[in-house]
Design a protein around this motif. Structure first.
Motif, PDB file in Angstrom:
ATOM      1  N   ALA A 128     -56.726  -5.965  62.698  1.00  0.00           N
ATOM      2  CA  ALA A 128     -55.871  -4.999  63.394  1.00  0.00           C
ATOM      3  C   ALA A 128     -54.414  -5.443  63.332  1.00  0.00           C
ATOM      4  N   GLY A 129     -53.517  -4.477  63.357  1.00  0.00           N
ATOM      5  CA  GLY A 129     -52.086  -4.757  63.299  1.00  0.00           C
ATOM      6  C   GLY A 129     -51.431  -3.813  62.306  1.00  0.00           C
ATOM      7  N   ARG A 130     -50.189  -3.508  62.539  1.00  0.00           N
ATOM      8  CA  ARG A 130     -49.511  -2.549  61.674  1.00  0.00           C
ATOM      9  C   ARG A 130     -49.073  -3.220  60.379  1.00  0.00           C
ATOM     10  N   PRO A 131     -49.612  -2.803  59.225  1.00  0.00           N
ATOM     11  CA  PRO A 131     -49.206  -3.411  57.957  1.00  0.00           C
ATOM     12  C   PRO A 131     -47.719  -3.194  57.702  1.00  0.00           C
ATOM     13  N   ASN A 132     -47.088  -4.188  57.136  1.00  0.00           N
ATOM     14  CA  ASN A 132     -45.656  -4.121  56.836  1.00  0.00           C
ATOM     15  C   ASN A 132     -45.449  -3.317  55.558  1.00  0.00           C
ATOM     16  N   ALA A 133     -44.873  -2.131  55.686  1.00  0.00           N
ATOM     17  CA  ALA A 133     -44.663  -1.251  54.541  1.00  0.00           C
ATOM     18  C   ALA A 133     -43.236  -1.306  54.020  1.00  0.00           C
ATOM     19  N   ALA A 134     -42.492  -2.345  54.399  1.00  0.00           N
ATOM     20  CA  ALA A 134     -41.096  -2.452  53.975  1.00  0.00           C
ATOM     21  C   ALA A 134     -41.010  -2.448  52.455  1.00  0.00           C
ATOM     22  N   GLY A 135     -40.210  -1.538  51.918  1.00  0.00           N
ATOM     23  CA  GLY A 135     -40.004  -1.458  50.485  1.00  0.00           C
ATOM     24  C   GLY A 135     -41.122  -0.786  49.724  1.00  0.00           C
ATOM     25  N   GLU A 136     -42.107  -0.275  50.424  1.00  0.00           N
ATOM     26  CA  GLU A 136     -43.281   0.328  49.787  1.00  0.00           C
ATOM     27  C   GLU A 136     -43.250   1.840  49.955  1.00  0.00           C
ATOM     28  N   ALA A 446     -37.395 -18.019  50.251  1.00  0.00           N
ATOM     29  CA  ALA A 446     -38.315 -18.279  51.356  1.00  0.00           C
ATOM     30  C   ALA A 446     -38.477 -17.050  52.238  1.00  0.00           C
ATOM     31  N   VAL A 447     -37.362 -16.367  52.527  1.00  0.00           N
ATOM     32  CA  VAL A 447     -37.414 -15.146  53.341  1.00  0.00           C
ATOM     33  C   VAL A 447     -38.277 -14.089  52.663  1.00  0.00           C
ATOM     34  N   ALA A 448     -38.083 -13.923  51.361  1.00  0.00           N
ATOM     35  CA  ALA A 448     -38.866 -12.918  50.624  1.00  0.00           C
ATOM     36  C   ALA A 448     -40.353 -13.253  50.664  1.00  0.00           C
ATOM     37  N   ALA A 449     -40.702 -14.544  50.498  1.00  0.00           N
ATOM     38  CA  ALA A 449     -42.109 -14.943  50.533  1.00  0.00           C
ATOM     39  C   ALA A 449     -42.714 -14.712  51.915  1.00  0.00           C
ATOM     40  N   LEU A 450     -41.959 -15.001  52.969  1.00  0.00           N
ATOM     41  CA  LEU A 450     -42.464 -14.803  54.326  1.00  0.00           C
ATOM     42  C   LEU A 450     -42.665 -13.329  54.643  1.00  0.00           C
ATOM     43  N   ARG A 451     -41.768 -12.493  54.160  1.00  0.00           N
ATOM     44  CA  ARG A 451     -41.940 -11.048  54.366  1.00  0.00           C
ATOM     45  C   ARG A 451     -43.203 -10.559  53.671  1.00  0.00           C
ATOM     46  N   GLU A 452     -43.457 -11.105  52.493  1.00  0.00           N
ATOM     47  CA  GLU A 452     -44.671 -10.710  51.780  1.00  0.00           C
ATOM     48  C   GLU A 452     -45.916 -11.196  52.524  1.00  0.00           C
TER      49      GLU A 452
END
Length: 487
Positions: A128-136, A446-452
């Protein structure tokens, strides 16, 4: 190949259940080395992901000739470097319209759903949890409609359809708590008829025989409702034995699990599942599901036995391998033939295959890590990778350990990237990679990897905490990629 009804029903219900109360989350399907993710937003399918190259969006766009391979290669290179999403890049560069992208994403979702429902085995879980759709670029597809569309065409023949549904003597029962899945758009004459008649009393054969429509559309509607969990075979709801129900209730001791692990090291598939060679398919399945409920690794990720997790994962992989082999008649026949070969043939064959040896090396490494013996663990992890280099988990763990050694960080990055290549949804590998980037002063990466990582595991505490520290420092530093696809 025909599907296992039990597995198809498990997957269908896992996808449909969040739609009842509009929950968000990720349904994760693992079948051998295959990993597929179904990302749900407010109970509807937003997008899908797979670790198979041919099931990824770029491959579909090339097959449909919506983009060419040169454009895909350039876009993929940019995405890998900047940890961004292919669909977002294609939309921003105006290489495809949003309508075309949404159409392709929807078609891909239907394709992967159909392929998943036709698998013979697998493990399904919901986070459960809202998937991160940033950039998608995403869609919003109702799961019940997708299931009904699937059942309208699969399986192809009527005899196969009957096999999928089960015995004609079963007494279907409607689950009132799931009826909300069948909204007005799905309430056809035959669906209304089935909802009224399936009360656990008449047999399926009688219900189908008195249907207002022909047999095949009636049975396809039954199959769709079974996959959604709206109809449940009444006779099967009473089959859970006390032994199975108690499997999750009773605690597992260290002595118990260690004894299981030791016995499995030298056991054949029948002994691992505690079965006789005469066991039926139902007995094989029941044995597997009992062991899955009792010893699944997810039960031990926290608590007093978490230091044994590596060994438990190895043991459960053996259980799954035994089940996959013995449940399928062709594979079982081949295994029995090999198992019953001449003594000379048995002596000539390796005592254990490389995959089994790799699992043992990995299990030993996890025990050593639990004792703080990292240098010794590296040797076993490197052996595991050498023996079976297609396991994302082995590369991930080796990379995490090597990050600690400044002289081995190039190797660490290679293994972590390989882990992600094998399983793009591996959030733990992304977090470890971000840790490496921080140690080597590569904070934007590192920021990009953490967002992914948070995209696939929104509740990952380590990723969220580290991202909070780094995001302000790297905001706005990603640069521009305008003109990348020109010329």
């Amino acid at each position: 190949m025909k599907s296992d009804l039990l597995f198809s029903r498990t997957l269908g219900q896992a996808l449909a259940s969040p739609a009842i109360d509009r929950r968000s989350g990720i349904v994760r399907l693992v079948s051998g080395r295959l990993v597929r993710l179904f990302c749900l937003v407010d109970g509807r399918l937003g997008w899908v992901a797979s670790n198979l190259v041919e099931e990824q969006l770029g491959a579909m766009l090339v097959r449909r000739r919506l983009i060419d391979s040169r454009t895909l290669e350039a876009a993929s290179t940019w995405c890998a470097k900047h940890q961004c999403k292919l669909s977002g890049v294609l939309l921003e560069q105006e290489l495809l319209s949003r309508l075309a992208l949404e159409s392709a994403i929807g078609a891909l979702a239907r394709q992967i759903l159909a392929a998943s429902l036709e698998l013979k085995f697998g493990e399904v879980s919901f986070e459960a949890g809202r998937p991160n759709a940033a950039g998608e670029v995403t869609v919003s597809l109702p799961i019940p409609v997708l299931i009904f569309d699937y059942a309208a065409e699969h399986p192809k023949g009527l005899s196969q359809l009957r096999t999928q549904i089960g015995a004609a003597t079963m007494r279907p029962l409607v689950r009132q708590d799931r009826l909300s899945l069948v909204d007005d758009s799905l309430r056809t004459t035959v669906v209304d008829y089935l909802i009224q008649r399936c009360d656990g009393t008449p047999q399926l054969a009688e219900i189908a025989g008195k249907s207002p429509v022909a047999a095949e559309p009636t049975l396809r509607a039954v199959y769709a409702l079974i996959l959604l969990g709206v109809i449940q075979p009444y006779v099967e709801t009473r089959r859970e034995s006390k032994r199975v129900l108690d499997a999750m209730a009773e605690p597992v001791s260290a002595d118990e699990i260690l004894a299981r692990i030791r016995r499995a090291e030298e056991a054949d598939y029948y002994a691992i599942l505690e079965l006789q060679m005469t066991a039926t398919r139902d007995e094989v399945r029941n044995a597997y599901y009992f062991l899955a409920r009792r010893y699944h690794p997810d039960r031990f990720r926290e608590g007093t036995l978490k230091n044994l997790l590596g060994a438990i994962e190895t043991y459960f992989a053996q259980v799954t391998e035994a089940y996959n082999t013995l449940y399928e008649p062709e594979l079982r026949a081949a295994y029995d033939t090999k198992r019953g070969g001449t003594e000379e043939t048995q002596r000539a064959e390796p005592e254990q295959d490389t995959a089994s040896l790799a699992r043992q090396n990995y299990a030993r490494a996890k025990i050593l890590l639990g004792r703080g013996r990292h240098a010794d663990a590296v040797t076993f992890l490197e052996n595991a990778v050498e023996l079976d280099g297609l396991q994302s988990l082995y590369h991930e763990t080796l990379g995490e350990v090597l990050v600690r050694n400044p002289r081995r960080r190039v190797d660490a990055e290679q293994h972590l990237r390989r882990a992600i290549e094998l399983e793009p949804t591996n959030a733990a590998a992304q977090v470890a990679l971000a840790d490496l980037y921080c140690k080597t002063q590569r904070k934007p990466e590192a920021v990009a990897a953490l967002r992914e990582a948070l995209r696939w595991d929104p509740d990952n505490v380590a990723a969220a905490g580290l991202l909070g520290e780094l995001e302000a420092e790297t905001r706005g530093s990603s640069g521009s990629f305008k003109g990348l696809f020109g010329g």
